[in-house]
Design a protein around this motif. Structure first.
Motif, PDB file in Angstrom:
ATOM      1  N   VAL A 103      -3.105  10.974 -40.370  1.00 35.99           N
ATOM      2  CA  VAL A 103      -2.545  12.289 -40.073  1.00 35.99           C
ATOM      3  C   VAL A 103      -3.625  13.344 -40.315  1.00 35.99           C
ATOM      4  N   ASP A 104      -3.870  14.162 -39.311  1.00 37.54           N
ATOM      5  CA  ASP A 104      -4.836  15.258 -39.470  1.00 37.54           C
ATOM      6  C   ASP A 104      -4.137  16.463 -40.088  1.00 37.54           C
ATOM      7  N   ILE A 105      -4.684  16.915 -41.202  1.00 42.68           N
ATOM      8  CA  ILE A 105      -4.079  18.061 -41.891  1.00 42.68           C
ATOM      9  C   ILE A 105      -5.119  19.175 -41.912  1.00 42.68           C
ATOM     10  N   ASP A 106      -4.761  20.313 -41.337  1.00 46.77           N
ATOM     11  CA  ASP A 106      -5.759  21.382 -41.219  1.00 46.77           C
ATOM     12  C   ASP A 106      -5.283  22.701 -41.829  1.00 46.77           C
ATOM     13  N   ALA A 143     -11.081  22.744 -40.663  1.00 43.42           N
ATOM     14  CA  ALA A 143     -11.237  21.512 -39.889  1.00 43.42           C
ATOM     15  C   ALA A 143     -10.317  20.455 -40.481  1.00 43.42           C
ATOM     16  N   PRO A 144      -9.748  19.598 -39.651  1.00 40.68           N
ATOM     17  CA  PRO A 144      -8.778  18.622 -40.158  1.00 40.68           C
ATOM     18  C   PRO A 144      -9.379  17.686 -41.202  1.00 40.68           C
ATOM     19  N   ARG A 145      -8.598  17.441 -42.224  1.00 43.23           N
ATOM     20  CA  ARG A 145      -8.931  16.387 -43.192  1.00 43.23           C
ATOM     21  C   ARG A 145      -7.857  15.328 -43.020  1.00 43.23           C
ATOM     22  N   ARG A 146      -8.283  14.107 -42.803  1.00 46.69           N
ATOM     23  CA  ARG A 146      -7.358  13.051 -42.394  1.00 46.69           C
ATOM     24  C   ARG A 146      -6.747  12.355 -43.616  1.00 46.69           C
ATOM     25  N   MET A 167       0.022  17.619 -36.738  1.00 47.58           N
ATOM     26  CA  MET A 167      -0.439  19.018 -36.733  1.00 47.58           C
ATOM     27  C   MET A 167       0.788  19.950 -36.685  1.00 47.58           C
ATOM     28  N   GLU A 206       4.467  13.942 -39.963  1.00 46.91           N
ATOM     29  CA  GLU A 206       3.096  14.301 -39.623  1.00 46.91           C
ATOM     30  C   GLU A 206       2.836  15.797 -39.754  1.00 46.91           C
TER      31      GLU A 206
END
Lengths: 500, 411
Positions: free
Chosen positions: B30-33, B23-26, B1, B76
């Protein structure tokens, strides 16, 4: 009595190099390939001072003939150790000065690496050394019902290594594609002497498409020592048509209509009036009507039953566009006769003048008629003998200027007209080379097409393989700024004191 | 993040219209928001320049069908860089059979534009919403590549933005061109690790007079793979899909060309493999087995024609689902691994490498959960040419702005 009678004249002694660098380099090269495979006498080097574009010359310091990849590795390493640049060379049939040495460079002449190493008919693949002559591949596989498709006019002399360097094309690339569509894998000696394999015989490989980057890179990214090439199935049937037109512009329009109609001929070639006259007066005479404005050769191939409707469609289109006659080859002999008019054209030009400048540019097919008119007007304005024989289906023009280089005024007009022709093609949405490459000939025209940023992206590729700019320097990029400005170390490589 | 401070800096640099938080898209754990959505070339250039200035990296997002293909990213602090607003066919020349298309244009949109002019788009990648930019970046192929050729062979010219934000172009709009280096080839299939494609000039193909789809259900097994290869080499066959799933086998073929050739080949196929007429979308349905979005651990193996039969059999013996494109030499197999079982996973990768080696080609693990990618190169790339790949990455993207670590050789 003359004691020397009957003996061959004594050969001049090898050139003496005062430069210790060059002398030790020669010793190193001789230790790799042997005395007989290392040319350095002035009269021997003269043969290698140019390629098919004789206007650009550069005398190499030495020409070496490797016989295997190990030789190439050792040669390249020796060049690096001695600070010498090097130039890979095949048959020297190129038309852009791409295989011409900078003064004093080492020419790595690959013609002795000429073995077809392996043929796998079921895998539609052949593995060859770079010195194999293009046409010899098709000869070797014809018994399997296969052929190697790229067919430059020089295919009976040019080598696969040279074809790879220039991404060579030919009349049948309209349907089958150019060299880049037929190379599966390469063994390449990098400019630091490392031997790498790029691509794979399946045609798929992990990572960046380095085969695609190397094909057409004009010998600036390394020396190819082996290539896997894709083979095509010989079509079941071929039909060749010779279509006569009152003028070349009408012939061009017909080409556009054939393409627009959805037909995919194997070749669409145009020969103009002046070329017809030269051909018919030469040993290549094909029985063409000398009062014709242009002839269009249309070749169709595929399953036997599929061709008659296509032949009829071409007839209809040609008739609707003003063709005065359409002849269909009745047998192979007649087909060869039709093609003689096209393939013999450059040879026949020798009748018109001592020198011939074969230009190479591409325009969108739909712009062919107008661009051709402009090119002819340029030739007329400069008072030049300009003729056209070209791959019309690809929009790949070859304006040919016949001239005499001893006439300095005419030579100046030839060069000026050439510049205008390239500018005209670029203005029409075209490019400055379709199959001959940039070499030393057109490097200063690159900025017609590309911005400094565009060229800088190409320099990044170059630098990834050859950061010191030692492999065929002085090609593709405008002026010498690339080597000197981007790679100061390259100064030394470009200025090895050979004759001091 | 991404830390709030960097988000603010990025938003200020690219403009609020070109960035969104969501909202995060994984992606590979790795969560990418944060998503950048440049609207044109200038905006795309500004986005990349800003990423470099702020010190962030991006993963380019087209239709999203193949964005999961790749190694674990090195970093990340990632943002998505979506091409969805770079859309449209900017030029279509029906006389020349070429078109210029913005990267975010879907294949369906291009087809719709060129078909009435008598041309078809010779790109054939699976997945809803597949974009031209995404297909070129991934060099993605479907079974019609047999007749269409590969993406590398269809790209005439590219306008790209380098990681530095410089907009450059290569190639042109003409169908034959050796003016300078062929960067089209380098960029196509580089998975957005050297540049971001802004638009492309593409070569089109004449629309065929007739298209027919046939299939053979449970064709007789002896010599099946060999006969499929022979079928794929028929003149008018432009797609061939061989599927083995749940104990059933199916061969689907699409024929295209002049009516006489199509009829002749259809008769041959009926006689040789029992192929009968099938639904127009049978190729898509069969090939869908091979699309990466269905999840799991899926390998793509490339094989020489002479090794195709053996490779097919080897994969069928170890996988419940195998999809192959005879003629193209591509085979896809799904292999299941108990989550977290490193030993089993290692054995699966070893087996894939062994099968690929015998096939005369290589492998790519197209789909795998993040844990399975850890410490591995899913491209199956060995040390060979890693130095060149790194050299290229270093010169085109020295700051690691574009998908760092995700490409072959972990560059």
């Amino acid at each position: 009595m003359n004691p020397g009678a009957g003996r061959p004249p004594a050969r001049p002694a090898p050139k003496k190099y005062n430069s210790p660098v060059m002398s030790t380099l020669i010793d190193a090269l001789v230790s790799v390939v042997g005395e007989q495979a290392c040319l350095r006498r002035p009269e021997e080097l003269l043969v290698y001072e140019c390629d098919g574009l004789t206007l650009h010359t550069g005398t190499p310091g030495v020409v070496v003939f490797p016989s295997c990849a190990d030789h190439v590795v050792a040669i390249v390493k020796a060049c690096r150790e001695h600070g010498a640049s090097f130039v890979p060379r095949g048959a020297g049939t190129g038309l852009s000065g791409g295989a011409v040495a900078n003064e004093g460079s080492v020419v790595i002449e690959c013609s002795r690496m000429n073995r077809i190493l392996h043929v796998s008919p079921e895998d539609r693949c052949a593995v060859v050394e770079p010195g194999v002559i293009n046409a010899d591949i098709s000869r070797a596989v014809v018994g399997h019902g296969l052929f190697y498709a790229p067919d430059p006019s020089s295919q009976f002399a040019c080598t696969i290594g040279g074809n790879i360097a220039e991404n060579a094309g030919g009349p049948h690339t309209l349907k089958y594609g150019t060299t880049t569509n037929h190379v599966l894998a390469l063994d390449l000696v990098l400019p630091d002497g490392e031997l790498v394999t790029l691509g794979s015989d399946t045609g798929w490989s992990a990572g960046y498409d380095l085969v695609g980057a190397v094909v057409g890179s004009e010998g600036t990214l390394g020396v190819v020592t082996k290539a896997s090439v894709r083979l095509e199935e010989i079509p079941e049937s071929v039909e060749t048509l010779l279509v006569i037109f009152p003028d070349v512009v009408t012939a061009c329009r017909t080409v556009g209509c054939i393409i627009g109609d959805g037909l995919v001929p194997a070749a669409l070639e145009i020969v103009d009036k002046r070329t017809i006259a030269a051909v018919e007066a030469s040993v290549y005479a094909a029985g063409l009507p000398t009062d014709a404005g242009a002839v269009l050769i249309v070749e169709l191939d595929g399953p036997r039953h599929s061709l008659p409707p296509q032949v009829e469609r071409v007839r209809e289109i040609a008739g609707a566009n003003g063709a005065t006659r359409v002849a269909v080859a009745r047998d192979d002999a007649e087909r060869q006769r039709f093609w003689r008019a096209r393939k013999g054209a450059f040879g026949a030009m020798g009748r018109l003048a001592p020198d011939l400048y074969v230009h190479d540019a591409v325009v969108p097919r739909s712009r062919l008629p107008e661009v051709l008119e402009k090119i002819c007007a340029i030739g007329d304005r400069y008072g030049l003998k300009l003729s056209n024989v070209f791959h019309a289906g690809d929009g790949n023009l070859h304006p040919n200027i016949s001239f005499d280089r001893r006439d300095s005024d005419e030579l100046a007009r030839v060069m000026a007209a050439g510049s205008e022709i390239l500018e005209t093609c670029v203005e029409a949405g075209g490019v400055i080379s379709g199959e001959h490459g940039i070499g030393s000939e057109k490097r200063d025209f690159m900025s017609l097409l590309f911005s400094e940023g565009d060229l800088d992206a190409m320099r990044r590729l170059r630098a990834s393989f050859d950061p010191d700019c030692v492999c065929n320097p002085g090609k593709i990029f405008p002026s010498t700024r690339f080597c000197v400005e981007a790679n100061p170390k390259a100064r030394g490589y470009d200025r090895v004191p050979l004759d001091a | 993040m991404i830390p709030a401070e960097l988000r603010s800096k990025l938003a200020a640099a690219v403009g609020v219209d070109a960035i969104s938080e969501h909202a995060p898209r994984r992606l590979d754990g790795v969560d990418i928001d944060v998503t950048l959505r440049p609207s044109d070339g200038e905006s795309l250039a500004r986005s990349l320049m800003s990423l470099g200035a702020v010190g962030l990296s991006a993963v380019v997002l087209g239709g999203g069908n193949r964005v999961g293909v790749g190694n674990l990213p090195d970093r990340e602090d990632l943002v998505w860089l979506s091409t969805e607003r770079l859309s449209g066919v900017s030029e279509f020349d029906p006389d020349d059979g070429v078109c210029q298309v913005h990267a975010g244009t879907t294949l369906a949109q291009v087809r719709e534009r060129v078909l009435p002019g008598g041309w078809e788009l010779p790109l054939d990648a699976s997945g809803a919403g597949a974009t031209v930019g995404g297909v070129l970046a991934a060099a993605a192929v479907g079974p019609r590549a047999l007749g269409f050729g590969r993406p590398r062979d269809l790209v005439l010219g590219l306008q790209v933005v380098l990681a530095s934000g410089e907009r450059t172009r290569c190639g042109g709009r003409v169908v034959k061109n050796v003016t300078g280096y062929d960067l089209n080839k380098l960029y196509t299939g580089s998975f957005g690790t050297l540049c971001v494609i802004e638009s492309a000039w593409l070569r089109l193909r004449p629309r065929p007079e007739e298209i027919r789809v046939v299939e053979a259900l449970d064709p007789e097994l002896p010599g099946l793979a060999e006969r499929c290869m022979a079928a794929a080499r028929r003149f008018s066959v432009r797609a061939a899909v061989l599927v083995a799933a749940s104990g059933a086998t199916r061969l689907v073929l699409e024929l295209a060309g002049d009516a006489a050739s199509v009829a002749r080949d259809a008769a041959w196929l009926e006689a040789q493999v029992g192929a009968r007429p099938a639904a127009p979308d049978a190729v898509e349905r069969a090939a869908a087995f091979a699309s990466p979005e269905t999840g799991g651990l899926r390998f793509r193996i490339d094989a020489l024609p002479t090794r195709f039969a053996d490779t097919w059999e080897a994969l069928c013996s170890s996988s419940d689902r195998v999809v192959a494109y005879p003629g193209l030499g591509l085979l896809y197999a799904e292999l299941s691994v108990e989550s977290g079982d490193e030993d089993e996973l290692h054995a699966v990768f070893q087996r894939a490498a062994r099968v690929a080696g015998r096939a005369g080609g290589g492998f790519l693990c197209e789909s795998a959960p993040a844990w399975a990618k850890r410490g591995r190169d899913v491209f199956g790339a060995g040390e060979a040419n890693r130095r060149l790949a790194r050299s290229l990455k270093q010169r085109f993207d020295p700051g690691g702005v574009l998908s760092p670590g995700r490409f072959a050789g972990c560059v």
